[in-house]
Write a protein that holds these residues in place. Structure first.
Motif, short mmCIF file in Angstrom:
data_model
loop_
_atom_site.label_atom_id
_atom_site.label_comp_id
_atom_site.label_asym_id
_atom_site.label_seq_id
_atom_site.Cartn_x
_atom_site.Cartn_y
_atom_site.Cartn_z
N SER A 8 0.84 -1.21 0.00
CA SER A 8 0.00 0.00 0.00
C SER A 8 0.87 1.25 0.00
O SER A 8 0.53 2.24 -0.64
N TYR A 9 2.02 1.20 0.70
CA TYR A 9 2.83 2.41 0.75
C TYR A 9 3.61 2.64 -0.54
O TYR A 9 3.86 3.77 -0.91
N GLN A 10 3.96 1.57 -1.27
CA GLN A 10 4.59 1.77 -2.58
C GLN A 10 3.60 2.44 -3.54
O GLN A 10 3.94 3.37 -4.25
N LYS A 22 -13.29 -8.84 3.08
CA LYS A 22 -13.96 -7.62 3.54
C LYS A 22 -12.95 -6.47 3.54
O LYS A 22 -11.76 -6.68 3.70
N PRO A 23 -13.46 -5.23 3.38
CA PRO A 23 -12.54 -4.09 3.39
C PRO A 23 -11.75 -4.04 4.70
O PRO A 23 -12.25 -4.43 5.75
N MET A 24 -10.54 -3.55 4.59
CA MET A 24 -9.71 -3.38 5.78
C MET A 24 -10.14 -2.13 6.53
O MET A 24 -10.64 -1.19 5.93
N PHE A 74 -6.29 -4.56 -1.09
CA PHE A 74 -5.96 -4.60 0.33
C PHE A 74 -7.25 -4.86 1.11
O PHE A 74 -8.09 -3.98 1.24
N SER A 75 -7.38 -6.08 1.58
CA SER A 75 -8.59 -6.47 2.31
C SER A 75 -8.21 -7.41 3.44
O SER A 75 -7.06 -7.83 3.56
N SER A 76 -9.20 -7.75 4.25
CA SER A 76 -8.98 -8.77 5.28
C SER A 76 -8.82 -10.11 4.57
O SER A 76 -9.08 -10.22 3.37
#
Length: 195
Positions: A4-6, A103-105, A97-99
């Motif tokens: 996610s940070y890249q 489901k959404p994080m 990026f999810s659980s």
């Protein structure tokens, strides 16, 4: 593997936009990401909605090196999705990026990842949102036009970009003046005009 940070650093996407990013919005052939939705957490519920403004809906080109990472990430994501089977709770959504069950994080999860990453690599602490500012500042210092930066960030108006990044733009302006100084200094010396 892509993180996610890249993606946040290279695209300037907001945290909610990253959480709302689905594979259908990532074009690995063209090397682009479409920002079409965001995930917010309100009253203990995840809500998928349109981005902040109409200008926040945008297409951002990503570096070639990130495309390779995204391809690897997608391969792993598909394997993990297959393993979950009928325990999948993501419905129609395929968030990057999810659980584990789709489901959404929770927004704080990205912040937690980022804080661990900073500690692991002994980096000075900045907020995850500051990656967005770092992205813009790096582009300004590389000479990228403010209109392009504004578009990548999804600002409604270039004046927003100019106001937020005024300090970085001033530094870039000083650097531009220094380049002229170097240019004229070299020319003066080469022409024997130096006093």
């Amino acid at each position: 593997m892509a993180s996610s940070y890249q993606i946040g650093l290279t695209t300037g996407m907001r945290r909610g936009e990253l959480l709302g990013l689905e594979w259908k919005n990532v074009n690995l052939e063209q090397g682009t990401i479409q920002v079409k939705q965001t995930v917010v957490y309100v009253n203990k519920q995840h809500i998928v909605k349109e981005p902040k403004t109409k200008n926040s809906v945008r297409t951002v080109t990503v570096p070639v090196s990130l495309i390779d990472e995204l391809k690897k990430f997608k391969s792993v994501w598909k394997k993990d999705r297959f393993k979950v089977g009928d325990k999948w709770e993501g419905g129609e959504y395929e968030f990057l990026f999810s659980s584990w069950h789709g489901k959404p994080m929770h927004p704080s999860s990205i912040t937690t990842w980022w804080n661990r990453f900073e500690k692991r690599y002994n980096l000075p602490h900045i907020r995850f949102h500051d990656l967005r500012h770092t992205s813009a500042t790096l582009l300004i210092n590389s000479g990228v036009h403010a209109k392009i930066i504004s578009s990548r960030l999804g600002h409604a108006d270039i004046r927003t970009t100019m106001n937020i990044y005024e300090h970085a733009l001033q530094e870039a302006d000083v650097e531009a003046a220094n380049k002229f100084e170097n240019l004229f200094g070299v020319n003066k010396k080469s022409r024997g005009l130096e006093a």
